[in-house]
Design an enzyme around this catalytic site. Structure first.
Site, PDB file in Angstrom:
ATOM      1  CB  ALA A  62      -0.887  -0.024   1.239  1.00  0.00           C
TER       2      ALA A  62
ATOM      3  N   GLY B 263       0.657  -4.979   0.930  1.00  0.00           N
ATOM      4  CA  GLY B 263      -0.546  -5.013   0.100  1.00  0.00           C
ATOM      5  C   GLY B 263      -0.278  -5.634  -1.272  1.00  0.00           C
TER       6      GLY B 263
ATOM      7  CD  GLU C 155      -2.197  -7.542   2.933  1.00  0.00           C
ATOM      8  OE1 GLU C 155      -1.853  -6.386   2.608  1.00  0.00           O
ATOM      9  OE2 GLU C 155      -2.741  -7.800   4.012  1.00  0.00           O
TER      10      GLU C 155
ATOM     11  CD  GLU D 232       1.770  -5.577   5.606  1.00  0.00           C
ATOM     12  OE1 GLU D 232       2.625  -6.474   5.839  1.00  0.00           O
ATOM     13  OE2 GLU D 232       0.915  -5.669   4.707  1.00  0.00           O
TER      14      GLU D 232
HETATM   15  C1  HXC Z   1       5.080   4.382  -1.215  1.00  0.00           C
HETATM   16  C2  HXC Z   1       7.038   3.425  -1.977  1.00  0.00           C
HETATM   17  C3  HXC Z   1       6.666   2.167  -1.443  1.00  0.00           C
HETATM   18  C4  HXC Z   1       5.397   2.092  -0.776  1.00  0.00           C
HETATM   19  C5  HXC Z   1       8.588   1.953  -2.384  1.00  0.00           C
HETATM   20  N1  HXC Z   1       8.238   3.244  -2.547  1.00  0.00           N
HETATM   21  N2  HXC Z   1       7.653   1.281  -1.713  1.00  0.00           N
HETATM   22  N3  HXC Z   1       6.251   4.514  -1.869  1.00  0.00           N
HETATM   23  N4  HXC Z   1       4.663   3.216  -0.669  1.00  0.00           N
HETATM   24  N5  HXC Z   1       4.926   0.938  -0.261  1.00  0.00           N
HETATM   25  C6  HXC Z   1       8.979   4.311  -3.222  1.00  0.00           C
HETATM   26  C7  HXC Z   1      10.169   4.769  -2.403  1.00  0.00           C
HETATM   27  O1  HXC Z   1       9.771   5.700  -1.416  1.00  0.00           O
HETATM   28  C8  HXC Z   1      11.035   5.384  -3.466  1.00  0.00           C
HETATM   29  O2  HXC Z   1      10.522   6.665  -3.783  1.00  0.00           O
HETATM   30  C9  HXC Z   1      10.782   4.484  -4.686  1.00  0.00           C
HETATM   31  O3  HXC Z   1       9.547   3.814  -4.428  1.00  0.00           O
HETATM   32  C10 HXC Z   1      11.862   3.428  -4.862  1.00  0.00           C
HETATM   33  O4  HXC Z   1      12.000   2.734  -3.649  1.00  0.00           O
HETATM   34  P1  HXC Z   1      13.412   2.490  -2.943  1.00  0.00           P
HETATM   35  O5  HXC Z   1      13.139   2.187  -1.529  1.00  0.00           O
HETATM   36  O6  HXC Z   1      14.353   3.619  -3.245  1.00  0.00           O
HETATM   37  O7  HXC Z   1      13.917   1.192  -3.734  1.00  0.00           O
HETATM   38  P2  HXC Z   1      14.882   0.042  -3.184  1.00  0.00           P
HETATM   39  O8  HXC Z   1      16.026   0.642  -2.410  1.00  0.00           O
HETATM   40  O9  HXC Z   1      15.187  -0.791  -4.386  1.00  0.00           O
HETATM   41  O10 HXC Z   1      14.004  -0.815  -2.146  1.00  0.00           O
HETATM   42  C11 HXC Z   1      12.881  -1.546  -2.604  1.00  0.00           C
HETATM   43  C12 HXC Z   1      12.000  -1.971  -1.406  1.00  0.00           C
HETATM   44  C13 HXC Z   1      11.657  -0.714  -0.557  1.00  0.00           C
HETATM   45  C14 HXC Z   1      12.742  -2.993  -0.540  1.00  0.00           C
HETATM   46  C15 HXC Z   1      10.755  -2.634  -1.973  1.00  0.00           C
HETATM   47  O11 HXC Z   1      11.122   0.275  -1.454  1.00  0.00           O
HETATM   48  C16 HXC Z   1      10.654  -0.957   0.517  1.00  0.00           C
HETATM   49  O12 HXC Z   1      10.963  -1.531   1.561  1.00  0.00           O
HETATM   50  N6  HXC Z   1       9.423  -0.512   0.284  1.00  0.00           N
HETATM   51  C17 HXC Z   1       8.364  -0.565   1.288  1.00  0.00           C
HETATM   52  C18 HXC Z   1       7.839  -1.967   1.430  1.00  0.00           C
HETATM   53  C19 HXC Z   1       6.760  -2.054   2.493  1.00  0.00           C
HETATM   54  O13 HXC Z   1       7.000  -1.779   3.661  1.00  0.00           O
HETATM   55  N7  HXC Z   1       5.561  -2.439   2.077  1.00  0.00           N
HETATM   56  C20 HXC Z   1       4.408  -2.568   3.000  1.00  0.00           C
HETATM   57  C21 HXC Z   1       3.628  -1.302   2.992  1.00  0.00           C
HETATM   58  S1  HXC Z   1       2.312  -1.344   4.164  1.00  0.00           S
HETATM   59  P3  HXC Z   1      11.468   7.979  -3.788  1.00  0.00           P
HETATM   60  O14 HXC Z   1      10.499   9.079  -4.010  1.00  0.00           O
HETATM   61  O15 HXC Z   1      12.190   7.996  -2.491  1.00  0.00           O
HETATM   62  O16 HXC Z   1      12.385   7.707  -4.945  1.00  0.00           O
HETATM   63  C22 HXC Z   1       1.083  -2.174   3.418  1.00  0.00           C
HETATM   64  C23 HXC Z   1      -0.191  -2.292   4.230  1.00  0.00           C
HETATM   65  C24 HXC Z   1      -1.242  -3.091   3.509  1.00  0.00           C
HETATM   66  O17 HXC Z   1       1.212  -2.634   2.351  1.00  0.00           O
HETATM   67  C25 HXC Z   1      -2.578  -2.976   4.187  1.00  0.00           C
HETATM   68  C26 HXC Z   1      -3.282  -1.692   3.887  1.00  0.00           C
HETATM   69  C27 HXC Z   1      -4.677  -1.666   4.326  1.00  0.00           C
END
Ligand code: HXC
Length: 257
Positions: free
Chosen positions: A65, A108, A111, A131
């Protein structure tokens, strides 16, 4: 269809939806989920489409998400908006829906893939429910669907540590049905989807509905449901055609009737 966060196209009788927010690794923003729902509506309404494929980019199916949108939420906005239930549109899709996952399928994103009927993965795929590292837990079905697919122990491991699984582990665990080299994933997925689309659509829809029942009801109820639909299939032209084609040693031509 002019979308901003996804791209859709038709390949024969297959509807292809590609998540397309490369700068955010296909994070599931509100706008993306709205567009995804609209694309599913359109492919479900199109009688020529027999199977739908959902995919992302080589680097990410979806990295979760959209954390930048979620960071602003307070309880009432989250509760009243009920962003998490948007995933239900995907699980409610009645036509066969296949996820083709390359790269990250996190939070997400994982999911979303699990809400499809089955997951085909590239050898580069990484699955996770990170998460907990953000101070939340999965909210789009991750605690429930992951536990059903891979069992309680591995689901707990994933949800409590936030670690990622690679494609091989995901296949061993039953999360993924098949793995392909990253550069041929889409092509192989489309071949599989085309095969499904060549079959009888109503029969495929009834088969999908019946397998999904297994997660909701007792074995006895599930078997009764299966039997009722199994018997009903003998009222279709496609059953007559499928069996006649076998006996006449020719390829069947299903009409969807
Ligand atoms: C918003 C995101 C994002 C996310 C990545 N980006 N994931 N933006 N939401 N979930 C953005 C980063 O901020 C960055 O933007 C760009 O994408 C590239 O990401 P990087 O981190 O620079 O890439 P990398 O170093 O290759 O790392 C990849 C990654 C990392 C390991 C996937 O991006 C990461 O850990 N992402 C978050 C994963 C996460 O926690 N997902 C769960 C979310 S909570 P900028 O602008 O800085 O370039 C969820 C809840 C679900 O999903 C339930 C909801 C109801």
């Amino acid at each position: 269809m002019p979308f901003e966060c996804i791209v859709t196209e038709t390949r024969g009788h297959v509807g292809l939806i590609r998540l397309d927010r490369p700068k955010a690794l296909n994070a599931l923003s509100d706008a993306l989920l709205t567009e995804l729902g609209e694309a599913l509506d359109a492919f479900e309404a199109d009688a020529a489409i027999g199977c739908i494929v959902l995919t992302g980019s080589d680097k990410a199916f979806a990295a979760g998400a959209d954390i930048k949108e979620m960071a602003k939420l307070d309880f009432l906005t989250a509760y009243m908006g009920d962003f998490a239930q948007r995933i239900d549109r995907v699980a409610r899709c009645r036509k066969p829906l296949v996820a083709a996952v390359s790269g990250y399928a996190l939070g997400g994103g994982c999911e979303l893939a699990m809400s499809c009927d089955f997951i085909l993965a590239a050898d580069s795929a990484r699955f996770g429910q990170p998460e907990i590292t953000l101070g939340i837990m999965p909210g789009m079905g991750g605690t429930q669907r992951l536990a059903r697919l891979v069992g309680r122990s591995k689901a707990m491991d994933m949800v409590l540590t936030g670690r990622m699984m690679d494609a091989a582990e995901a296949e061993r665990a039953g999360l993924v049905s098949r793995i392909f080299p990253a550069d041929s994933l889409l092509e192989e997925t489309l071949k599989i989807a085309e095969k499904i689309a060549d079959l009888s659509l109503p029969i495929a829809m009834m088969a999908k509905e019946t397998v999904n029942r297994a997660e909701e009801v007792s074995l006895a109820e599930g078997l009764r449901f299966e039997r009722r639909l199994f018997h009903a299939m003998f009222a279709t032209e496609d059953q007559k055609e499928g069996m006649a084609a076998f006996i006449e040693k020719r390829a069947p031509h299903f009409s969807g009737r």
